[in-house]
Design a protein around this motif. Structure first.
Motif, PDB file in Angstrom:
ATOM      1  N   VAL A  42       0.832  -1.129  -0.104  1.00  0.00           N
ATOM      2  CA  VAL A  42      -0.218   0.093  -0.062  1.00  0.00           C
ATOM      3  C   VAL A  42       0.842   1.190   0.010  1.00  0.00           C
ATOM      4  O   VAL A  42       0.583   2.122  -0.860  1.00  0.00           O
ATOM      5  CB  VAL A  42      -1.090  -0.060   1.174  1.00  0.00           C
ATOM      6  CG1 VAL A  42      -1.719   1.351   1.225  1.00  0.00           C
ATOM      7  CG2 VAL A  42      -1.947  -1.112   1.057  1.00  0.00           C
ATOM      8  N   THR A  43       1.884   1.201   0.802  1.00  0.00           N
ATOM      9  CA  THR A  43       2.949   2.438   0.848  1.00  0.00           C
ATOM     10  C   THR A  43       3.513   2.567  -0.339  1.00  0.00           C
ATOM     11  O   THR A  43       3.583   3.764  -0.640  1.00  0.00           O
ATOM     12  CB  THR A  43       3.579   2.231   2.124  1.00  0.00           C
ATOM     13  OG1 THR A  43       2.994   2.170   3.406  1.00  0.00           O
ATOM     14  CG2 THR A  43       4.675   3.526   2.276  1.00  0.00           C
ATOM     15  N   GLY A  44       3.928   1.488  -0.983  1.00  0.00           N
ATOM     16  CA  GLY A  44       4.493   1.396  -2.340  1.00  0.00           C
ATOM     17  C   GLY A  44       4.107   2.018  -3.326  1.00  0.00           C
ATOM     18  O   GLY A  44       4.261   2.950  -4.077  1.00  0.00           O
ATOM     19  N   VAL A  45       2.586   1.611  -3.379  1.00  0.00           N
ATOM     20  CA  VAL A  45       1.781   2.107  -4.491  1.00  0.00           C
ATOM     21  C   VAL A  45       1.534   3.551  -4.396  1.00  0.00           C
ATOM     22  O   VAL A  45       1.847   4.316  -5.396  1.00  0.00           O
ATOM     23  CB  VAL A  45       0.601   1.257  -4.593  1.00  0.00           C
ATOM     24  CG1 VAL A  45      -0.426   1.924  -5.502  1.00  0.00           C
ATOM     25  CG2 VAL A  45       0.944   0.018  -5.055  1.00  0.00           C
ATOM     26  N   LEU A  46       1.364   4.040  -3.174  1.00  0.00           N
ATOM     27  CA  LEU A  46       0.869   5.468  -2.978  1.00  0.00           C
ATOM     28  C   LEU A  46       2.159   6.093  -3.086  1.00  0.00           C
ATOM     29  O   LEU A  46       1.994   7.319  -3.674  1.00  0.00           O
ATOM     30  CB  LEU A  46       0.388   5.659  -1.550  1.00  0.00           C
ATOM     31  CG  LEU A  46      -0.986   5.070  -1.187  1.00  0.00           C
ATOM     32  CD1 LEU A  46      -1.330   5.181   0.384  1.00  0.00           C
ATOM     33  CD2 LEU A  46      -2.008   5.480  -2.193  1.00  0.00           C
ATOM     34  N   ALA A  47       3.305   5.958  -2.729  1.00  0.00           N
ATOM     35  CA  ALA A  47       4.473   6.816  -3.080  1.00  0.00           C
ATOM     36  C   ALA A  47       4.900   6.761  -4.497  1.00  0.00           C
ATOM     37  O   ALA A  47       5.239   7.823  -4.658  1.00  0.00           O
ATOM     38  CB  ALA A  47       5.617   6.130  -2.123  1.00  0.00           C
ATOM     39  N   THR A  48       4.507   5.742  -5.263  1.00  0.00           N
ATOM     40  CA  THR A  48       4.902   5.748  -6.695  1.00  0.00           C
ATOM     41  C   THR A  48       3.963   6.869  -7.294  1.00  0.00           C
ATOM     42  O   THR A  48       4.449   7.505  -8.304  1.00  0.00           O
ATOM     43  CB  THR A  48       4.878   4.340  -7.233  1.00  0.00           C
ATOM     44  OG1 THR A  48       5.673   3.448  -6.643  1.00  0.00           O
ATOM     45  CG2 THR A  48       5.022   4.261  -8.649  1.00  0.00           C
ATOM     46  N   LEU A  49       2.708   6.861  -7.085  1.00  0.00           N
ATOM     47  CA  LEU A  49       1.605   7.731  -7.257  1.00  0.00           C
ATOM     48  C   LEU A  49       1.985   9.160  -7.232  1.00  0.00           C
ATOM     49  O   LEU A  49       1.715   9.827  -7.879  1.00  0.00           O
ATOM     50  CB  LEU A  49       0.193   7.249  -6.962  1.00  0.00           C
ATOM     51  CG  LEU A  49      -0.444   5.982  -7.626  1.00  0.00           C
ATOM     52  CD1 LEU A  49      -1.722   5.714  -6.629  1.00  0.00           C
ATOM     53  CD2 LEU A  49      -0.591   5.965  -9.018  1.00  0.00           C
ATOM     54  N   LEU A  50       2.454   9.299  -5.841  1.00  0.00           N
ATOM     55  CA  LEU A  50       2.916  10.519  -5.709  1.00  0.00           C
ATOM     56  C   LEU A  50       4.131  11.149  -6.622  1.00  0.00           C
ATOM     57  O   LEU A  50       4.059  12.289  -7.200  1.00  0.00           O
ATOM     58  CB  LEU A  50       3.266  10.713  -4.057  1.00  0.00           C
ATOM     59  CG  LEU A  50       2.288  11.125  -3.218  1.00  0.00           C
ATOM     60  CD1 LEU A  50       2.943  11.149  -1.546  1.00  0.00           C
ATOM     61  CD2 LEU A  50       1.580  12.535  -3.375  1.00  0.00           C
TER      62      LEU A  50
END
Length: 527
Positions: A247-255
């Motif tokens: 979850v954190t990895g996906v959100l950080a990538t989207l940012l």
């Protein structure tokens, strides 16, 4: 020569021939400024020669002029005859009428529908007091639903799942969050019915929302996802994350890719250990700092008022904002339903419209913070929230670890049933059918997260994140299917209403009351 006096009402002018007209006591004809000056000079000269100071409005020689008598009549008084200004309009010592003492309004102890102090001979048609009782007997139309109905049927019954959808749905911002972390009325309810309609335990038939969002396949098994993986982020910070940190990895990538401006996630309260609160993360550092799962709700949808996050969104145009939200399946059901309608949700409106990516956490139930941390862990098991470093619910077990990674609790999650939110029993959505991506631990080995991609938008987020991931096909699809089946069976046993994906999305309060036995128009009964 005596002291010059300033006469009011005569404006300065560069042209002495400009006529300034004003009423004159002795004549109806207009006078010019030159005439006025001439008359004033004559009065001053007369005063010097006679030793008296007279003017058109005052006289010290004992003879009152008509003008002076008129001026006396214009002096303002306090109503009792005492003048507060002198004859020249200067404010003097103020005199007030003494207040009456020992005198009260003429009131008796008669019936409330009897007028008192009516003058003799006056015939007043006074409505009888009974009209108020008659108004109280007027019943509210059944189709008009108020917050009080939601309170009666869901909140007071302990069925609230603290998703915050009712707060977000209210078009008059009349619903807030109380100190007990439950929705409450903060100003007058308008009876618009939206809080009831969108509540996943009230008026929203959540299984119908599954079909609207994802089609018929969402009603069977675990739905019909695009693809499924077991994955983990390859980075040092994942030690503090839940499972694989996906979850954190996906959100950080989207940012990083500029796909989103922020993500509404859960953070731990600064005042109370392990108490979840909503937080808008706008940097990778903030996401990593808040990695992990906190097992209580944040009323996430009640925190989409962007005004509270304005300090984190400098120079951002709210109309062009893009956000991601991480939540339980019921919260994602709520945001999807809200976005299906063009109504103005007032303070929450821009936030609701800004949500472009939704990530659902696999969930069989959530907990009341005070019941779980206070009663179950601290009181019954002597474990203070400050001692806890990580919590997890896996394979039917509640597991609690200290800050060194040592397990200090491993028990059947059923032992914590009294701390669970009662409304969770009615939920058949273990895997978040309405989300773009679903993430959990069931079906994958330790240190890996189970990932279900459900939409094209979810696929885009996965493809952007893929280079940072160690992943392979989902290890145990049957484990996910079995738990989904168990969750649905439990919901069927708990639901008092029919489970019908083909029925209308919104359930009338009258129908709900018939199934659940709650009162119709409880506010009418309260009179």
């Amino acid at each position: 020569m005596g002291t010059d006096r300033n006469f009011p009402g005569v404006p300065e002018s560069d042209d002495d021939d400009d006529a300034v007209q004003f009423p004159d006591a002795g004549s109806a004809a207009p006078r010019s400024r030159a005439d006025t000056d001439h008359a004033r000079d004559g009065a001053i000269q007369a005063s010097d020669s006679e030793g008296d100071s007279c003017s058109p409005d005052t006289c010290t020689c004992g003879e009152k002029t008509a003008a002076s008598e008129s001026a006396e009549k214009r002096i303002a008084t306090d109503g009792a005859g005492a003048a507060n200004v002198d004859e020249m309009g200067e404010l003097g010592d103020l005199e007030f009428t003494e207040p009456a003492e020992g005198v009260s309004q003429d009131v008796d102890n008669g019936a409330p529908d009897v007028r008192v102090g009516v003058p003799d001979g006056a015939d007043l048609d006074t409505p009888e007091y009974s009209i108020r009782a008659e108004m109280n007997d007027i019943e509210t139309p059944d189709e008009k639903t108020w917050f009080m109905e939601l309170d009666e049927a869901v909140i007071d019954e302990g069925r609230c799942i603290q998703c915050g959808t009712c707060v977000a749905a209210c078009p008059s911002d009349s619903i807030g969050v109380g100190e007990d972390d439950l929705p409450e009325l903060v100003k007058m309810c308008t009876g618009c019915s939206l809080c009831w309609d969108f509540c996943p335990r009230g008026g929203m038939r959540y299984e119908r929302q599954w079909k609207i969002t994802g089609g018929d396949d969402n009603v069977k098994g675990a739905g019909d996802p695009i693809t499924e993986f077991s994955a983990k982020v390859e980075d040092d910070w994942t030690d503090g994350a839940q499972d694989g940190g996906v979850v954190t990895g996906v959100l950080a990538t989207l940012l990083e890719a500029g796909e989103i401006d922020g993500a509404l996630i859960a953070t731990e309260s600064e005042e109370e250990a392990w108490k979840a609160e909503s937080f808008l993360a706008t940097t990778e550092e903030e996401l990593i700092e808040n990695a992990g799962t906190v097992y209580n709700q944040t009323l996430a949808l009640g925190n989409l008022d962007l005004a509270q996050w304005e300090h984190k969104l400098p120079d951002k145009d709210w109309d062009d904002l893009s956000l991601a939200i991480v939540g339980t399946p019921c919260e994602i059901e709520g945001i999807r339903a809200l976005q299906d309608f063009d109504w103005d949700y007032q303070a929450q409106n821009e936030g609701i419209r800004a949500v472009d990516y939704t990530i659902s956490l696999m969930c069989t139930k959530n907990f009341n913070y005070y019941s779980l941390m206070g009663e179950q862990l601290e009181e019954k098991r002597d474990i203070s929230p400050d001692q806890i470093g990580k919590m997890d619910v896996l394979n039917g077990k509640m597991m609690v670890y200290d800050h060194d990674g040592n397990m200090i609790v491993e028990e059947d999650v059923a032992n914590f049933h009294d701390a669970a939110l009662k409304g969770c029993d009615e939920c058949a959505d273990f895997t978040g059918f309405c989300s773009d991506i679903t993430v959990g631990s069931v079906g994958s080995s330790d240190e890996y997260s189970s990932v279900i991609i459900r939409t094209e938008r979810g696929m885009k987020a996965w493809e952007l994140t893929e280079p940072k991931l160690d992943y392979h096909d989902l290890e145990d699809k049957s484990a996910v299917g079995k738990l989904q089946g168990w969750d649905k069976k439990k919901a069927f046993e708990s639901l008092e209403r029919p489970f019908d994906p083909d029925a209308p999305r919104f359930i009338d309060y009258t129908d709900h009351a018939e199934n659940y036995g709650t009162a119709l128009n409880p506010h009418d009964q309260g009179h």
